[in-house]
Design a protein around this motif. Structure first.
Motif, PDB file in Angstrom:
ATOM      1  N   ALA A 231       2.085   0.636  12.407  1.00 32.70           N
ATOM      2  CA  ALA A 231       1.360  -0.182  11.439  1.00 32.70           C
ATOM      3  C   ALA A 231       2.138  -0.259  10.119  1.00 32.70           C
ATOM      4  CB  ALA A 231      -0.031   0.406  11.202  1.00 32.70           C
ATOM      5  N   HIS A 232       2.619   0.887   9.700  1.00 28.90           N
ATOM      6  CA  HIS A 232       3.401   0.987   8.484  1.00 28.90           C
ATOM      7  C   HIS A 232       4.667   0.135   8.564  1.00 28.90           C
ATOM      8  CE1 HIS A 232       2.258   3.778   5.467  1.00 28.90           C
ATOM      9  NE2 HIS A 232       3.511   3.898   5.071  1.00 28.90           N
ATOM     10  N   THR A 233       5.311   0.243   9.713  1.00 29.07           N
ATOM     11  CA  THR A 233       6.560  -0.486   9.914  1.00 29.07           C
ATOM     12  C   THR A 233       6.309  -1.985   9.854  1.00 29.07           C
ATOM     13  OG1 THR A 233       7.420   1.309  11.239  1.00 29.07           O
ATOM     14  CG2 THR A 233       8.464  -0.838  11.520  1.00 29.07           C
ATOM     15  N   ILE A 234       5.221  -2.435  10.460  1.00 34.36           N
ATOM     16  CA  ILE A 234       4.973  -3.876  10.495  1.00 34.36           C
ATOM     17  C   ILE A 234       4.630  -4.411   9.116  1.00 34.36           C
ATOM     18  CG2 ILE A 234       3.369  -5.616  11.435  1.00 34.36           C
ATOM     19  CD1 ILE A 234       3.984  -4.222  14.148  1.00 34.36           C
ATOM     20  N   GLU A 235       3.932  -3.609   8.323  1.00 33.20           N
ATOM     21  CA  GLU A 235       3.693  -4.047   6.947  1.00 33.20           C
ATOM     22  C   GLU A 235       5.025  -4.261   6.218  1.00 33.20           C
ATOM     23  OE1 GLU A 235       0.986  -1.494   4.884  1.00 33.20           O
ATOM     24  OE2 GLU A 235      -0.515  -1.632   6.483  1.00 33.20           O
ATOM     25  N   ARG A 236       5.959  -3.361   6.476  1.00 31.26           N
ATOM     26  CA  ARG A 236       7.276  -3.508   5.831  1.00 31.26           C
ATOM     27  C   ARG A 236       8.029  -4.711   6.382  1.00 31.26           C
ATOM     28  NH1 ARG A 236       8.490   2.955   5.568  1.00 31.26           N
ATOM     29  NH2 ARG A 236       6.948   3.270   3.945  1.00 31.26           N
ATOM     30  N   VAL A 237       7.862  -4.967   7.680  1.00 29.84           N
ATOM     31  CA  VAL A 237       8.483  -6.142   8.293  1.00 29.84           C
ATOM     32  C   VAL A 237       7.984  -7.410   7.594  1.00 29.84           C
ATOM     33  CG1 VAL A 237       8.427  -7.577  10.376  1.00 29.84           C
ATOM     34  CG2 VAL A 237       8.906  -5.117  10.564  1.00 29.84           C
ATOM     35  N   VAL A 238       6.672  -7.473   7.382  1.00 27.90           N
ATOM     36  CA  VAL A 238       6.075  -8.666   6.782  1.00 27.90           C
ATOM     37  C   VAL A 238       6.634  -8.884   5.375  1.00 27.90           C
ATOM     38  CG1 VAL A 238       3.914  -9.658   5.930  1.00 27.90           C
ATOM     39  CG2 VAL A 238       3.983  -8.525   8.176  1.00 27.90           C
ATOM     40  N   ARG A 239       6.774  -7.801   4.627  1.00 30.37           N
ATOM     41  CA  ARG A 239       7.340  -7.946   3.276  1.00 30.37           C
ATOM     42  C   ARG A 239       8.802  -8.341   3.327  1.00 30.37           C
ATOM     43  NH1 ARG A 239       3.444  -3.741   1.915  1.00 30.37           N
ATOM     44  NH2 ARG A 239       4.897  -2.265   2.824  1.00 30.37           N
ATOM     45  N   ARG A 240       9.553  -7.748   4.265  1.00 27.97           N
ATOM     46  CA  ARG A 240      10.969  -8.139   4.383  1.00 27.97           C
ATOM     47  C   ARG A 240      11.094  -9.601   4.799  1.00 27.97           C
ATOM     48  NH1 ARG A 240      12.030  -2.781   6.829  1.00 27.97           N
ATOM     49  NH2 ARG A 240      11.818  -3.655   8.907  1.00 27.97           N
ATOM     50  N   ALA A 241      10.155 -10.054   5.638  1.00 29.04           N
ATOM     51  CA  ALA A 241      10.200 -11.434   6.123  1.00 29.04           C
ATOM     52  C   ALA A 241       9.876 -12.421   5.007  1.00 29.04           C
ATOM     53  CB  ALA A 241       9.226 -11.604   7.286  1.00 29.04           C
ATOM     54  N   GLY A 242       9.341 -11.904   3.907  1.00 29.71           N
ATOM     55  CA  GLY A 242       9.034 -12.763   2.765  1.00 29.71           C
ATOM     56  C   GLY A 242       7.879 -13.718   3.034  1.00 29.71           C
ATOM     57  N   LEU A 243       6.974 -13.372   3.947  1.00 28.87           N
ATOM     58  CA  LEU A 243       5.833 -14.243   4.219  1.00 28.87           C
ATOM     59  C   LEU A 243       4.787 -14.064   3.121  1.00 28.87           C
ATOM     60  CD1 LEU A 243       5.493 -13.780   8.093  1.00 28.87           C
ATOM     61  CD2 LEU A 243       6.348 -15.772   6.845  1.00 28.87           C
TER      62      LEU A 243
END
Lengths: 625, 247
Positions: free
Chosen positions: B28-40
């Motif tokens: 869950a933590h990782t995906i939150e970071r993915v979303v921020r990196r993706a700039g969505l």
């Protein structure tokens, strides 16, 4: 090499179902930089478990710089927690690096971070798991060079037997120089001893095997260390300083972990060094001079670092972030940039005045947990001795401002066992805590007073090398326990919670912080008796240390309770952060007289000697308040 | 104040390779970071401690593979789904890669309530020297179903896996010499879900009683990695869907 560089993940994979937190061992995080095809390999190891070691900024810097260097690959390693270490031993799997899951013994250089004294047995745990001989002198051309560096390198003597070389000071450039030179020497076919002799010529490199111990009238019981006869090595190894801190990469962090860490966030080092001059503080000497990054650099580093990593928190790190001359501007610019993103900014500690609270308010937003202040001592007399230039009025104002602004809890850090401490100084800690509760009651509305919490945390003073208190003894642990009881009995308010540190681990920290080469067999003996992860209270057993020491004929308590004569040669004086001995002596005398010394970033030079000795200077980007 | 227009993007992703050892919170933590990196343009919750509005499908046991994990991400601006997916893919570690993304109604039921069906595939090989047949396994599973539930340990606590309620169907196929593939069709909801490794533990005990009568059975608990009568190469959650929408 005793081990071949190859991926052995398949051997630890079956163990992962049987250990806690398997994500410690799986690698494949976002942002790893190792280069699988490089011919020269370095493994940097933090001497604790993954989630403690990963956030380390020092390793992040070296990892980044080494992987930028042509033909060098740098991987990471951590100490497997005891469950995994035992499984690995049973399965016959050696310590593996993270990125390549390759045996650590197959690397060209293995570098350990030295965070503090209590990591001592973990170096041996790692070397043993790695199948690398524990003693430097037993290693052959088939073994990696085992080196160490980091904040606690300034008395390396108790560890001298385990490392081939110590890298002293800021490693940004030094680590790359060291590895590039080692690669050349290896390619030229030099033996291990010849390589080390050459590497010792690099400024900042200390090769302990080229030095020997001298016991004479002029030194303490531990003797002092001088170049071995016939060796062309410097008498004093001075720490390295990054050529220009302002141009170093402000976001060295690249690896984004899966595991939830102790410090799970982006860190941007906004300034290095602190010149407040607290006399017990080693970092306050060893990180000098003071160098700040510009506000523009910090703001753009934060924005870029968050985009790159995806963290939801950024910490502006340093020894004293609120001392940065542009901290107010930086925080307000960041708050504007990060509004409505759910991303928060944090600063590691609060300055003890209303400005500190104002800055804390900048970063707190709606969420006001607790504030932490460090008066360090209870009485003004004692605070003058340690040169903690804050008064009870400062604390009063800071607490008042904080509780008016909405905070309901605060934590106060103190030390006990400081030089010249009397019972009245301990009682003063209790009075100060009670006084803080009174102040909070004045400003908090009656219906909210139930939520007021003041906790005080009292550590045992540990005299450290290269500080004005380096000559001082540590208070004996029985007396520490008596003073702890005195403190408990003196606190009147029920809103105050008292925490104090374990006197037993403090004893080991103290002996390692001021001891000499004769402690190496004691560390070995403690590890052989099962000691590892000393910094984890539940893993620490003093008896193993005491047994190991008595087997070596050393009484640890007697050793730490012995003050050193002011004119004695000290065990660590050949590895220097650049401060002059005269300055430390003067500061010690001023302490005894209760005289304070100012901060050279806000006033004139205090003559500590660091700038001229290291050829560096304070770099401030504005006027400090 | 009118509620700003929000968009709910539903994403399917995998969990494979080494990253199957991540815990649910770590993912869950990782995906939150993915979303921020993706700039969505992600939405954040209001209030005291603002955080990203993202919700996940039911936790997958550590070590289990999946081809069908899901999250719902609330966005403040509409980003075409293929573009959002491409940005997420670029920001995600390979072993958690998202495979599809589509918008659903902002009021759509939470994933944990919506995804009531989970299908698992288990790749296993019988232990050397044991002549276990698919019929043996089917027979043993059927007897476990008849029993209705399995008791196991989670830490020091005794738990009960309700097989009757969670296991809707199963099949066993012979893959190669000594190798089998079991497919479990399961029901999951707030009251509980199938734990394939516990079912396998019970299966192992059942088979051992017949093939290895002299061997002492291990205690049935979570996190078991080895079995007496067979080895398990992989447990894979191959599908999570809504039972009501079954074809």
């Amino acid at each position: 090499m005793r081990h071949v560089y190859e991926d052995r993940f398949a051997e630890i994979e079956p163990l992962l179902n049987r250990v806690e937190k398997p994500s410690r061992y799986i690698d494949h995080e976002w942002g790893t930089l190792a280069k699988p095809d490089a011919a020269y390999r370095v493994c940097l190891i933090y001497p604790d478990v993954y989630e403690v070691g990963l956030p380390n900024q020092g390793i992040a810097i070296l990892y980044n710089n080494l992987n930028k260097a042509e033909g060098i690959s740098c991987e990471r390693g951590y100490i497997p927690w005891i469950d995994m270490a035992d499984e690995m031993r049973a399965a016959g799997v050696p310590l593996l690096s993270l990125e390549g899951a390759a045996p650590v013994a197959a690397f060209d250089v293995v570098g350990f971070h030295i965070p503090h004294e209590l990591a001592a047995t973990n170096y041996l745990e790692a070397l043993d798991l790695a199948d690398i001989p524990l003693m430097a002198q037993e290693r052959t051309d088939d073994d990696p060079l085992v080196v160490a560096g980091g904040p606690s390198v300034y008395n390396p003597e108790p560890l001298y037997a385990f490392f081939d070389a110590f890298l002293v000071g800021e490693g940004e450039d030094l680590i790359v120089e060291f590895c590039e030179r080692h690669r050349e020497l290896k390619a030229a076919g030099l033996t291990r001893a010849e390589q080390l002799r050459e590497l010792a010529k690099i400024p900042g490199v200390y090769v302990p095997s080229l030095y020997e111990l001298v016991h004479d009238e002029a030194s303490t019981r531990w003797g002092h260390t001088v170049p071995r006869a016939g060796e062309d090595v410097p008498e004093v190894i001075y720490k390295r300083v990054a050529a220009d801190f302002g141009v170093t990469d402000p976001v060295p962090q690249s690896v984004v972990p899966y595991a939830q860490l102790v410090h799970d966030r982006l860190s941007v080092e906004v300034l290095r060094g602190c010149a407040r001059g607290c006399r017990f503080c080693q970092a306050g000497i060893t990180y000098r001079p003071v160098r700040e990054r510009s506000a523009d650099q910090v703001v753009s580093a934060v924005v870029h670092g968050l985009e790159k990593t995806g963290y939801d928190e950024v910490s502006l790190t340093s020894l004293s972030t609120t001392d940065h001359s542009c901290v107010k501007e930086i925080l307000s610019r960041l708050n504007r940039r990060l509004a409505d993103t759910g991303i928060s900014v944090s600063i590691p500690s609060q300055r003890l005045d209303s400005f500190g609270v104002e800055m804390a308010l900048e970063v707190a937003g709606e969420k006001k947990g607790g504030l932490t202040f460090a008066p360090e001592a209870g009485s003004q007399r004692m605070r003058d001795i340690i040169n903690k230039n804050v008064t009870e009025e400062d604390l009063d104002r800071a607490v008042r401002a904080a509780f008016q602004a909405g905070w309901r809890r605060c934590k106060l850090y103190f030390m006990m066992g400081l030089p010249g401490e009397r019972d009245e100084d301990i009682v003063a800690i209790a009075h100060l805590a009670d006084h803080v509760v009174e102040v909070t009651r004045e400003v908090v509305p009656p219906e909210q007073r139930g939520g007021i919490g003041v906790s005080i945390s009292v550590a045992v003073f540990i005299p450290k090398a290269w500080t004005p208190f380096q000559w001082c003894a540590q208070l004996d642990d029985a007396e520490v326990k008596r003073r702890q009881q005195l403190l408990l009995a003196s606190v009147k308010s029920r809103a105050v919670r008292v925490h104090y540190h374990d006197a037993e681990t403090s004893l080991i920290e103290a002996v390692l912080s001021r001891g000499g080469r004769e402690l190496a067999p004691v560390i070995l003996g403690a590890w052989q008796r099962g000691q590892r992860f000393d910094a984890w209270t539940e893993q620490f057993e003093l008896s193993r240390w005491l047994d190991a020491a008595s087997a070596c004929g050393i009484d640890l308590r007697e050793a730490v309770q012995e003050p050193f004569p002011l004119d004695a040669k000290l065990p660590w004086e050949h590895v220097s952060p650049g401060v002059s001995r005269g300055f430390l002596e003067r500061e010690y005398r001023r302490a005894l007289e209760g005289k304070t010394t100012h901060d050279c970033t806000r006033d004139t030079c205090t003559g500590c000697g660091v700038c001229p000795t290291l050829g560096a200077g304070n770099v401030l980007v504005g006027e400090r308040s | 104040m009118t509620e700003p227009t929000l968009f709910k993007l539903r994403v399917r992703y995998v969990k494979r390779g080494r990253l199957r050892y991540l815990g649910h919170l770590e993912v869950a933590h990782t995906i939150e970071r993915v979303v921020r990196r993706a700039g969505l343009p992600y939405a954040v919750t209001q209030g005291f401690s603002p955080h990203m509005r993202v919700a996940f499908s039911a936790a997958l046991p550590v070590g289990t593979y999946s081809e069908s994990e899901w999250y719902d991400l609330v966005l403040t601006e509409y980003v075409p789904a293929p573009e959002a997916l491409a940005r997420l893919v670029a920001a995600t570690p390979t072993d958690l890669v998202p495979l599809e993304a589509a918008y659903v109604d902002i009021r759509a039921k939470a994933l944990t309530a919506h995804l009531t069906r989970a299908v698992y595939r288990i790749d296993m090989t019988s232990a050397e020297g044991l002549a276990i047949s698919p019929a043996d396994i089917e027979d043993a599973l059927a007897r476990i179903c008849d029993r209705g539930s399995i008791e196991y340990l989670r830490g020091k606590k005794t738990k009960r896996l309700d097989v009757a309620r969670t296991l809707t169907a199963f099949s066993v196929e012979h893959a190669a010499s000594g190798a089998f593939q079991i497919t479990l069709d399961t029901h999951q909801d707030n009251d509980g879900s199938m734990r394939p490794e516990i079912l396998l533990g019970a299966l192992d005990a059942m088979l051992a009683a017949r093939y290895l009568p002299d061997v002492e059975l291990p205690v049935l608990e979570t996190g078991i990695a080895s079995f007496l009568c067979f080895s398990v190469a992989a447990i894979v959650r191959v599908e999570q869907s809504c039972e009501d929408e079954r074809a």
